[in-house]
Design an enzyme around this catalytic site. Structure first.
Site, mmCIF file in Angstrom:
data_model
loop_
_atom_site.group_PDB
_atom_site.id
_atom_site.type_symbol
_atom_site.label_atom_id
_atom_site.label_comp_id
_atom_site.label_asym_id
_atom_site.label_seq_id
_atom_site.Cartn_x
_atom_site.Cartn_y
_atom_site.Cartn_z
ATOM 1 N N GLU A 76 0.818 -1.223 0.000
ATOM 2 C CA GLU A 76 0.000 0.000 0.000
ATOM 3 C C GLU A 76 0.849 1.269 0.000
ATOM 4 O O GLU A 76 0.559 2.231 -0.708
ATOM 5 C CB GLU A 76 -0.919 -0.012 1.222
ATOM 6 C CG GLU A 76 -1.891 1.135 1.266
ATOM 7 C CD GLU A 76 -2.565 1.249 2.632
ATOM 8 O OE1 GLU A 76 -3.144 2.303 2.885
ATOM 9 O OE2 GLU A 76 -2.476 0.297 3.425
ATOM 10 N N ASP A 77 1.923 1.283 0.814
ATOM 11 C CA ASP A 77 2.651 2.531 1.068
ATOM 12 C C ASP A 77 4.004 2.645 0.362
ATOM 13 O O ASP A 77 4.690 3.662 0.483
ATOM 14 C CB ASP A 77 2.890 2.700 2.581
ATOM 15 C CG ASP A 77 1.584 2.911 3.326
ATOM 16 O OD1 ASP A 77 0.591 3.275 2.671
ATOM 17 O OD2 ASP A 77 1.557 2.707 4.559
#
Length: 714
Positions: A76-77
């Protein structure tokens, strides 16, 4: 890397060196991916995934779960792709990380809708691998521990979501250690001052109670020693949220709650649990109705223990008795599945079966719900059960929430049993379907072919599975009925053009579907049946004027000589107007309501002038449909009568007797006006048609006391 060194050293207590090395590699990968990223507190971001892994290591989770915890924010990051994780750590870890990543927030109309949709996605992730939700729970727990730097409004939102969704899920999965901390942290974030006062009050009381606690514990140890029973006695702390909830909802004072002393006795075997129970009951008097055997009848989340409340030393003493395995399951729930996978496969299997059953039920509700909000409301019911235990006729135990009815019981067995349920026997006695069940009862469901759920059941069922099952069936039934009614109305309109549906080419039907921007011709039929599309216009589109191939949006009367036939039991889409209460024999028309189907009125009804035909651009708009009654209708219809009569004792009983002799049924009777000599009575009766009504009115009119009788039509 001092943190990871200490962490991996602790893992060696229950994992082999190869597994520990894989976990270390996952940490190195995560640290590299998150390099340069910081939390709002200013700490390096890697602190968070490491803390999540530590929480799961405390539950003794398997290495794949720990690796997924360390990597859970990587997809996600950061720039790391799922395929890279799969290549380095295997498909299972990559799928777990991907599952956790997909539970992140996306944009919705409202925060409530976002929360609901996230939970819907969570059930899908849980169905694939329950470890996804365990990583998510640990992630939420660390976020709750570090809420400090966030804006107060965001803190409150996260705390509310935690108390509404995550703490109940932890409870449902039996992970007591995480559930208690989530509840206390959520409570402290929502009500900081209340939490502060309760914490301080608990600390002040703790010193005063040490002497009594010590004395009770000494006597219990003495009693176990006399009987040669093994058991570790632990004093149980009361938790802030638990104290607050009891004060709020049970209306108890702080001192009432704190004057109950709680202990847990952990022993070596199930047999010892029952023997210890006998020992403590011989030491102090048990309070009636306060004993619960969750060993013989475990809770839905697998929790097992004996609970009893005693009175001694002038105080109430709550005692829980369980084995060390039950203690681990009580604290770690489904997480203990991996701990006991090899050493105690029976415990692991039982835990997994319960969770699988719950997740399967969630998936069924998810598939049936119209939207995320409806789904989450149904699920919340099942996340907060005060349990009752009932038996099937074969002796199988089923757990239901408090207040559950035989209909809830039927749906808990199978959706098809719930849908076909017509009656029930509670302890072999016929009982209403709406009666609340009590623990220990044996329930037998009576089904019938062709039976259908009633909309009224939604007023008394309490389980999410029953609510979603009933709604789903009614929605399907409504679609089927609206499609059938739409077909009849369209057939009638096509007749006015001298055509039938079979005369219309398939190509023409496809063009009409495209023109109306719907998915299929069945959708058009449904909309006609619901009253949100006019059958005449669709017929006009299907049968174009010669030389004019375009669909003309002309509004004309939907009236014709070919009247629809009403049989009396048309279902959800056809209803009878309360204003004029039409019955077989009355000339009738149908009013199409937008989205609500057809309402049948008597032709003489005064409301027709406003609801029926309306002028639009100088033309009549077809708001109604000409109808005829079928022959041999056996259904009963409501009719209201107004009766003027002379007052005397027993006159109401005489009228009731006259109605019964005329084969009628009284629905409602009401005295509208009266003086010393005269009364006016409003009577609602069930009849089969005008002839039946005439016979009933004649019998009442022949009574000596009756002065006048008339039918109320509006």
């Amino acid at each position: 890397m001092p943190d990871i060194d200490a962490f991996t050293e602790g893992l060696k207590e229950y994992l082999d060196d190869q597994a520990v090395n894989l976990v270390r590699q996952a940490y190195i990968c995560a640290e590299k991916a998150h390099e340069g990223q910081f939390r709002r507190s200013g700490e390096p971001y890697i602190i968070h995934p490491l803390a999540v892994a530590k929480i799961l290591a405390g539950l003794r989770m398997d290495p794949q779960t720990l690796m997924a915890a360390l990597l859970h924010d990587v997809i996600e990051d950061t720039d790391v792709a799922k395929e890279e994780l799969a290549a380095q750590f295997g498909d299972v870890v990559a799928e777990l990380v991907d599952g956790v990543s997909k539970l992140t927030q996306i944009e919705f109309k409202s925060k409530a809708e976002a929360q609901a949709e996230n939970f819907r996605k969570m059930t899908l992730a849980m169905a694939k691998d329950i470890r996804v939700i365990l990583v998510k729970l640990a992630d939420r727990l660390h976020n709750m521990r570090t809420l400090g730097p966030l804006h107060p409004e965001k803190r409150r939102r996260i705390a509310t979501e935690t108390l509404d969704i995550y703490a109940p899920i932890a409870n449902r999965l039996g992970i007591n250690s995480i559930r208690i901390e989530l509840e206390d942290l959520g409570f402290a974030a929502l009500y900081p001052m209340r939490a502060k006062y309760i914490r301080k009050a608990v600390q002040n009381l703790r010193g005063n109670h040490q002497e009594i606690i010590g004395e009770i514990k000494r006597r219990l140890e003495e009693k176990l020693s006399q009987r040669d029973l093994e058991g570790v006695i632990i004093g149980r702390e009361k938790h802030l949220n638990s104290i607050y909830q009891k004060m709020k909802y049970k209306h108890k004072s702080f001192h009432e709650i704190m004057d109950v002393y709680a202990f847990r006795i952990v022993t070596d075997s199930e047999d010892s649990c029952y023997r210890i129970l006998g020992a403590v009951h011989s030491l102090y008097k048990p309070l009636p109705g306060r004993f619960k055997d969750y060993i013989a009848m475990p809770k839905a989340n697998g929790y097992q223990s004996l609970h009893t409340t005693l009175f001694g030393m002038h105080v109430n003493i709550e005692i829980q008795i369980r084995t060390s395995e039950m203690e681990a399951l009580a604290n770690n729930g489904i997480a203990a599945h991996w701990l006991y996978k090899s050493s105690s496969p029976d415990v692991a299997a039982a835990s997994q079966v319960r969770v699988d059953r719950w997740v399967k039920g969630l998936m069924e509700m998810r598939d049936r719900a119209d939207d995320s909000m409806e789904f989450i409301e149904d699920v919340k019911i099942d996340l907060f059960p005060d349990e009752i235990y009932v038996f099937t006729p074969k002796g199988k135990i089923l757990e239901l929430p408090a207040g559950a009815t035989p209909v809830d019981f039927a749906y808990s067995i199978h959706t098809d049993v719930g849908n076909a349920c017509v009656a029930c026997r509670v302890n072999k006695v016929l009982s209403p379907l709406s009666v609340p069940l009590q623990s220990g009862q044996t329930i037998e469901i009576v089904t019938a072919p062709g039976a259908k759920p009633s909309m009224s059941w939604l007023n008394f069922v309490v389980t999410g599975k029953a609510k979603s099952g009933i709604r789903h069936f009614l929605k399907e039934q409504k679609q089927s009925e609206s499609s059938e009614l739409g077909r009849l109305l369209l057939k009638k309109s096509l007749n006015s053009f001298g055509k039938t549906l079979s005369d219309i080419p398939e190509e023409r039907i496809k063009r009409v579907v495209q023109h109306n921007k719907v998915g299929s011709f069945d959708d058009i039929l449904e909309e006609i049946g619901l009253g949100s599309r006019m059958s005449y216009i669709v017929a006009r589109q299907l049968v174009p004027v010669e030389g004019d191939e375009e669909e003309l949006e002309i509004l004309q009367s939907d009236d014709s000589e070919n009247a629809l036939t009403i049989k009396g039991a048309e279902g959800l889409l056809v209803s009878y107007a309360h204003c004029c209460k039409p019955i077989p024999g009355d000339p009738i028309v149908g009013i199409m309501g937008s989205g609500s189907g057809m309402t049948i009125h008597a032709e003489s009804c005064t409301k027709l002038s406003s609801k029926g035909r309306k002028q639009q651009d100088g033309k009549e708009q077809g708001g109604w449909v000409t109808l005829d009654w079928a022959k041999d209708i056996t259904d009963e219809f409501s009719v209201e009568l107004k009766i003027g009569l002379e007052r005397h004792r027993g006159i109401i009983a005489e009228i009731a007797s006259a109605v019964t002799l005329a084969d009628g049924n009284i629905e409602k009777i009401n005295v509208e006006e009266q003086n010393a000599q005269l009364s006016v009575i409003s009577l609602v009766v069930h009849v089969q048609g005008r002839r039946h009504l005439a016979r009933l009115m004649r019998r009442i009119r022949n009574m000596k006391a009756v002065i006048s009788i008339s039918r109320v039509k509006n």
